[in-house]
Motif scaffolding. Structure first.
Motif, PDB file in Angstrom:
ATOM      1  N   ASP A 169      63.576  15.818   8.144  1.00 36.41           N
ATOM      2  CA  ASP A 169      63.004  16.962   7.432  1.00 36.41           C
ATOM      3  C   ASP A 169      61.638  16.661   6.837  1.00 36.41           C
ATOM      4  N   GLY A 170      61.125  15.465   7.093  1.00 34.88           N
ATOM      5  CA  GLY A 170      59.779  15.139   6.649  1.00 34.88           C
ATOM      6  C   GLY A 170      59.678  14.540   5.256  1.00 34.88           C
ATOM      7  N   ILE A 171      60.760  14.053   4.714  1.00 32.41           N
ATOM      8  CA  ILE A 171      60.734  13.438   3.384  1.00 32.41           C
ATOM      9  C   ILE A 171      60.444  11.941   3.536  1.00 32.41           C
ATOM     10  N   PRO A 172      59.378  11.447   2.917  1.00 28.71           N
ATOM     11  CA  PRO A 172      58.989  10.054   3.106  1.00 28.71           C
ATOM     12  C   PRO A 172      59.510   9.130   2.003  1.00 28.71           C
ATOM     13  N   ILE A 173      59.631   7.880   2.356  1.00 29.40           N
ATOM     14  CA  ILE A 173      59.941   6.808   1.410  1.00 29.40           C
ATOM     15  C   ILE A 173      58.992   5.655   1.726  1.00 29.40           C
ATOM     16  N   TYR A 174      58.495   4.989   0.679  1.00 28.35           N
ATOM     17  CA  TYR A 174      57.538   3.907   0.860  1.00 28.35           C
ATOM     18  C   TYR A 174      57.991   2.651   0.128  1.00 28.35           C
ATOM     19  N   ALA A 175      57.640   1.524   0.687  1.00 27.52           N
ATOM     20  CA  ALA A 175      57.798   0.281  -0.042  1.00 27.52           C
ATOM     21  C   ALA A 175      56.798   0.267  -1.189  1.00 27.52           C
ATOM     22  N   ASP A 176      57.151  -0.388  -2.286  1.00 33.80           N
ATOM     23  CA  ASP A 176      56.250  -0.432  -3.441  1.00 33.80           C
ATOM     24  C   ASP A 176      54.893  -1.019  -3.070  1.00 33.80           C
ATOM     25  N   SER A 177      54.897  -1.951  -2.156  1.00 34.15           N
ATOM     26  CA  SER A 177      53.669  -2.650  -1.793  1.00 34.15           C
ATOM     27  C   SER A 177      52.648  -1.754  -1.089  1.00 34.15           C
ATOM     28  N   VAL A 178      53.086  -0.607  -0.584  1.00 32.03           N
ATOM     29  CA  VAL A 178      52.153   0.263   0.148  1.00 32.03           C
ATOM     30  C   VAL A 178      52.010   1.646  -0.478  1.00 32.03           C
ATOM     31  N   LYS A 179      52.747   1.917  -1.537  1.00 37.42           N
ATOM     32  CA  LYS A 179      52.660   3.231  -2.179  1.00 37.42           C
ATOM     33  C   LYS A 179      51.232   3.527  -2.611  1.00 37.42           C
ATOM     34  N   GLY A 180      50.785   4.732  -2.331  1.00 40.07           N
ATOM     35  CA  GLY A 180      49.435   5.124  -2.703  1.00 40.07           C
ATOM     36  C   GLY A 180      48.381   4.714  -1.694  1.00 40.07           C
ATOM     37  N   ARG A 181      48.760   3.874  -0.738  1.00 31.22           N
ATOM     38  CA  ARG A 181      47.790   3.428   0.284  1.00 31.22           C
ATOM     39  C   ARG A 181      48.174   3.905   1.682  1.00 31.22           C
ATOM     40  N   PHE A 182      49.468   3.961   1.957  1.00 32.11           N
ATOM     41  CA  PHE A 182      49.955   4.355   3.285  1.00 32.11           C
ATOM     42  C   PHE A 182      50.564   5.747   3.218  1.00 32.11           C
ATOM     43  N   THR A 183      50.429   6.475   4.313  1.00 37.45           N
ATOM     44  CA  THR A 183      51.034   7.795   4.430  1.00 37.45           C
ATOM     45  C   THR A 183      51.709   7.913   5.790  1.00 37.45           C
ATOM     46  N   ILE A 184      53.000   8.204   5.749  1.00 36.39           N
ATOM     47  CA  ILE A 184      53.744   8.403   6.987  1.00 36.39           C
ATOM     48  C   ILE A 184      53.826   9.893   7.282  1.00 36.39           C
ATOM     49  N   SER A 185      53.808  10.236   8.545  1.00 39.20           N
ATOM     50  CA  SER A 185      53.931  11.641   8.917  1.00 39.20           C
ATOM     51  C   SER A 185      54.603  11.722  10.289  1.00 39.20           C
ATOM     52  N   ARG A 186      55.013  12.915  10.618  1.00 36.31           N
ATOM     53  CA  ARG A 186      55.629  13.136  11.914  1.00 36.31           C
ATOM     54  C   ARG A 186      55.209  14.497  12.448  1.00 36.31           C
ATOM     55  N   ASP A 187      55.195  14.624  13.749  1.00 33.42           N
ATOM     56  CA  ASP A 187      54.883  15.882  14.400  1.00 33.42           C
ATOM     57  C   ASP A 187      55.943  16.076  15.474  1.00 33.42           C
ATOM     58  N   ASN A 188      56.969  16.816  15.139  1.00 28.76           N
ATOM     59  CA  ASN A 188      58.077  16.997  16.081  1.00 28.76           C
ATOM     60  C   ASN A 188      57.629  17.742  17.335  1.00 28.76           C
ATOM     61  N   ALA A 189      56.665  18.613  17.197  1.00 26.44           N
ATOM     62  CA  ALA A 189      56.189  19.366  18.355  1.00 26.44           C
ATOM     63  C   ALA A 189      55.554  18.430  19.387  1.00 26.44           C
ATOM     64  N   LYS A 190      54.900  17.372  18.878  1.00 26.94           N
ATOM     65  CA  LYS A 190      54.253  16.413  19.764  1.00 26.94           C
ATOM     66  C   LYS A 190      55.139  15.194  20.033  1.00 26.94           C
ATOM     67  N   ASN A 191      56.298  15.167  19.341  1.00 25.88           N
ATOM     68  CA  ASN A 191      57.231  14.046  19.510  1.00 25.88           C
ATOM     69  C   ASN A 191      56.589  12.717  19.120  1.00 25.88           C
ATOM     70  N   THR A 192      55.869  12.758  17.999  1.00 22.21           N
ATOM     71  CA  THR A 192      55.151  11.576  17.546  1.00 22.21           C
ATOM     72  C   THR A 192      55.320  11.373  16.048  1.00 22.21           C
ATOM     73  N   ALA A 193      54.980  10.180  15.611  1.00 19.12           N
ATOM     74  CA  ALA A 193      54.907   9.853  14.198  1.00 19.12           C
ATOM     75  C   ALA A 193      53.657   9.007  13.985  1.00 19.12           C
ATOM     76  N   SER A 194      53.187   8.975  12.742  1.00 21.29           N
ATOM     77  CA  SER A 194      51.978   8.224  12.435  1.00 21.29           C
ATOM     78  C   SER A 194      52.119   7.506  11.120  1.00 21.29           C
ATOM     79  N   LEU A 195      51.312   6.481  10.968  1.00 24.31           N
ATOM     80  CA  LEU A 195      51.232   5.771   9.700  1.00 24.31           C
ATOM     81  C   LEU A 195      49.754   5.578   9.401  1.00 24.31           C
ATOM     82  N   GLN A 196      49.262   6.315   8.422  1.00 23.07           N
ATOM     83  CA  GLN A 196      47.878   6.180   7.979  1.00 23.07           C
ATOM     84  C   GLN A 196      47.829   5.087   6.926  1.00 23.07           C
ATOM     85  N   MET A 197      47.016   4.079   7.178  1.00 24.99           N
ATOM     86  CA  MET A 197      46.941   2.934   6.276  1.00 24.99           C
ATOM     87  C   MET A 197      45.534   2.829   5.716  1.00 24.99           C
TER      88      MET A 197
END
Length: 125
Positions: free
Chosen positions: A54-82
């Motif tokens: 459903d698109g709810i993210p969880i992050y390790a403390d070490s990357v919170k505020g720096r990394f962003t996870i996302s998904r695009d079900n239409a494209k069948n992909t996921a991403s991690l912006q660092m």
């Protein structure tokens, strides 16, 4: 044949940014939680982030505020912006998928049964 394929790993200086992508082939990610994991030489595999179906993210403390996870079900992909990368972010990054009908995800690598081959991220000065 179902598989996950990561891309986007590179060499980058501290403070730089990278965007990792994960594409699924042979199956659809709609009912899967997706996780990003990393492993540095001599260290255990670490759960960096995960995102529920459903698109709810969880992050390790070490990357919170720096990394962003996302998904695009239409494209069948996921991403991690660092962003604001640090030397300790260096490692092989893997995406993985766990079939889950509920709207949660876990950063525990042993829960995931579909894995990509990994992409190398090296942060150096």
């Amino acid at each position: 044949q179902s598989q996950l394929v990561e891309s986007g790993g590179d060499l980058v200086q501290p403070g730089g940014s990278l965007r990792l992508s994960c594409a699924a082939f042979g199956f659809t990610l709609d009912n899967y939680a997706i996780g990003w994991f990393r492993q540095a030489p001599g260290k255990e595999r670490e759960g960096v982030s995960c995102i529920s179906k459903d698109g709810i993210p969880i992050y390790a403390d070490s990357v919170k505020g720096r990394f962003t996870i996302s998904r695009d079900n239409a494209k069948n992909t996921a991403s991690l912006q660092m962003n604001s990368l640090k030397s300790e972010d260096t490692g092989v990054y893997y995406c993985a998928a766990e079939r889950r009908e509920d709207g949660i995800c876990f950063r525990a690598w042993w829960r995931y049964d579909r894995w990509g081959q990994g992409t190398q991220v090296t942060v150096f000065s």
